[in-house]
Design a protein around this motif. Structure first.
Motif, PDB file in Angstrom:
ATOM      1  N   TYR A  37      60.535  52.037  64.929  1.00 16.00           N
ATOM      2  CA  TYR A  37      61.995  51.960  64.872  1.00 16.00           C
ATOM      3  C   TYR A  37      62.503  50.769  65.686  1.00 16.00           C
ATOM      4  O   TYR A  37      63.426  50.068  65.269  1.00 16.00           O
ATOM      5  CB  TYR A  37      62.632  53.258  65.378  1.00 16.00           C
ATOM      6  CG  TYR A  37      64.127  53.272  65.233  1.00 16.00           C
ATOM      7  CD1 TYR A  37      64.710  53.504  63.992  1.00 16.00           C
ATOM      8  CD2 TYR A  37      64.946  53.014  66.323  1.00 16.00           C
ATOM      9  CE1 TYR A  37      66.092  53.485  63.848  1.00 16.00           C
ATOM     10  CE2 TYR A  37      66.323  53.000  66.184  1.00 16.00           C
ATOM     11  CZ  TYR A  37      66.891  53.234  64.954  1.00 16.00           C
ATOM     12  OH  TYR A  37      68.255  53.218  64.803  1.00 16.00           O
TER      13      TYR A  37
ATOM     14  N   CYS B 269      61.926  47.709  63.440  1.00 15.05           N
ATOM     15  CA  CYS B 269      62.648  47.527  62.178  1.00 15.05           C
ATOM     16  C   CYS B 269      64.090  48.024  62.220  1.00 15.05           C
ATOM     17  O   CYS B 269      64.897  47.619  61.394  1.00 15.05           O
ATOM     18  CB  CYS B 269      61.895  48.201  61.031  1.00 15.05           C
ATOM     19  SG  CYS B 269      61.974  50.006  61.038  1.00 15.05           S
ATOM     20  N   GLY B 270      64.423  48.940  63.138  1.00 16.47           N
ATOM     21  CA  GLY B 270      65.780  49.440  63.260  1.00 16.47           C
ATOM     22  C   GLY B 270      66.238  50.368  62.146  1.00 16.47           C
ATOM     23  O   GLY B 270      67.423  50.630  62.016  1.00 16.47           O
ATOM     24  N   GLN B 271      65.291  50.867  61.346  1.00 11.66           N
ATOM     25  CA  GLN B 271      65.640  51.753  60.232  1.00 11.66           C
ATOM     26  C   GLN B 271      64.849  53.055  60.347  1.00 11.66           C
ATOM     27  O   GLN B 271      63.620  53.038  60.361  1.00 11.66           O
ATOM     28  CB  GLN B 271      65.350  51.086  58.895  1.00 11.66           C
ATOM     29  CG  GLN B 271      66.172  49.845  58.664  1.00 11.66           C
ATOM     30  CD  GLN B 271      65.825  49.185  57.360  1.00 11.66           C
ATOM     31  OE1 GLN B 271      65.406  49.830  56.411  1.00 11.66           O
ATOM     32  NE2 GLN B 271      65.983  47.870  57.308  1.00 11.66           N
ATOM     33  N   TRP B 272      65.585  54.177  60.401  1.00 15.57           N
ATOM     34  CA  TRP B 272      64.987  55.488  60.628  1.00 15.57           C
ATOM     35  C   TRP B 272      63.876  55.797  59.627  1.00 15.57           C
ATOM     36  O   TRP B 272      62.763  56.137  60.013  1.00 15.57           O
ATOM     37  CB  TRP B 272      66.082  56.555  60.559  1.00 15.57           C
ATOM     38  CG  TRP B 272      65.720  57.838  61.230  1.00 15.57           C
ATOM     39  CD1 TRP B 272      66.109  58.222  62.473  1.00 15.57           C
ATOM     40  CD2 TRP B 272      64.919  58.902  60.714  1.00 15.57           C
ATOM     41  NE1 TRP B 272      65.583  59.462  62.755  1.00 15.57           N
ATOM     42  CE2 TRP B 272      64.849  59.905  61.684  1.00 15.57           C
ATOM     43  CE3 TRP B 272      64.230  59.098  59.519  1.00 15.57           C
ATOM     44  CZ2 TRP B 272      64.140  61.081  61.503  1.00 15.57           C
ATOM     45  CZ3 TRP B 272      63.515  60.276  59.332  1.00 15.57           C
ATOM     46  CH2 TRP B 272      63.491  61.247  60.331  1.00 15.57           C
ATOM     47  N   TRP B 273      64.193  55.732  58.333  1.00 10.68           N
ATOM     48  CA  TRP B 273      63.223  56.129  57.305  1.00 10.68           C
ATOM     49  C   TRP B 273      62.068  55.147  57.179  1.00 10.68           C
ATOM     50  O   TRP B 273      60.937  55.553  56.894  1.00 10.68           O
ATOM     51  CB  TRP B 273      63.909  56.332  55.952  1.00 10.68           C
ATOM     52  CG  TRP B 273      64.698  57.599  55.927  1.00 10.68           C
ATOM     53  CD1 TRP B 273      66.063  57.719  55.971  1.00 10.68           C
ATOM     54  CD2 TRP B 273      64.188  58.935  55.903  1.00 10.68           C
ATOM     55  NE1 TRP B 273      66.422  59.037  55.971  1.00 10.68           N
ATOM     56  CE2 TRP B 273      65.296  59.814  55.924  1.00 10.68           C
ATOM     57  CE3 TRP B 273      62.911  59.476  55.869  1.00 10.68           C
ATOM     58  CZ2 TRP B 273      65.154  61.199  55.909  1.00 10.68           C
ATOM     59  CZ3 TRP B 273      62.781  60.858  55.847  1.00 10.68           C
ATOM     60  CH2 TRP B 273      63.879  61.697  55.868  1.00 10.68           C
ATOM     61  N   VAL B 274      62.318  53.868  57.384  1.00 11.57           N
ATOM     62  CA  VAL B 274      61.234  52.876  57.344  1.00 11.57           C
ATOM     63  C   VAL B 274      60.265  53.150  58.485  1.00 11.57           C
ATOM     64  O   VAL B 274      59.039  53.135  58.289  1.00 11.57           O
ATOM     65  CB  VAL B 274      61.787  51.435  57.403  1.00 11.57           C
ATOM     66  CG1 VAL B 274      60.659  50.419  57.547  1.00 11.57           C
ATOM     67  CG2 VAL B 274      62.638  51.140  56.169  1.00 11.57           C
TER      68      VAL B 274
END
Length: 104
Positions: free
Chosen positions: A63, A66-71
């Motif tokens: 996280y 990438c800063g994206q929860w699902w990624v």
């Protein structure tokens, strides 16, 4: 392993919290159950608590990158192994110890 069905999750189909597999559908398909069974084995081989520590640490790492929860979730090695093998219903019979490490 105890399967609890029909839990009204909003964004997820299932979660494994040893020894429970908790799923949203009242009639979960075999792929979902196999995915969660893979997590049961991962938790057992890491003696449960270390699994959760490792899982959360890996999610935080991804996280932060990438800063994206699902990624970040999909980049966790435990999830990569489970998704890659969820359709192989004989996978757990041939799975090697610590197999998730090859998905790092």
């Amino acid at each position: 392993m105890i399967i609890i069905k029909g839990i009204p999750f909003r964004k997820i189909n299932g979660i494994t919290l040893f020894p429970f597999i908790i799923v949203r559908p009242k009639k979960p398909n075999d792929i979902l159950l196999n995915h969660e069974r893979i997590h049961i084995w991962q938790q057992l081989e890491l003696l449960v608590i270390p699994f959760y520590v490792w899982y959360v640490a890996e999610w935080i790492y991804h996280y932060a990158r990438c800063g994206q929860w699902w990624v970040a979730y999909r980049r966790i090695s435990f999830e990569k192994e489970a998704y890659a093998n969820e359709k192989d219903f004989s996978y757990l019979k041939k799975r090697k110890l610590w197999a998730f490490l090859k998905y790092r």
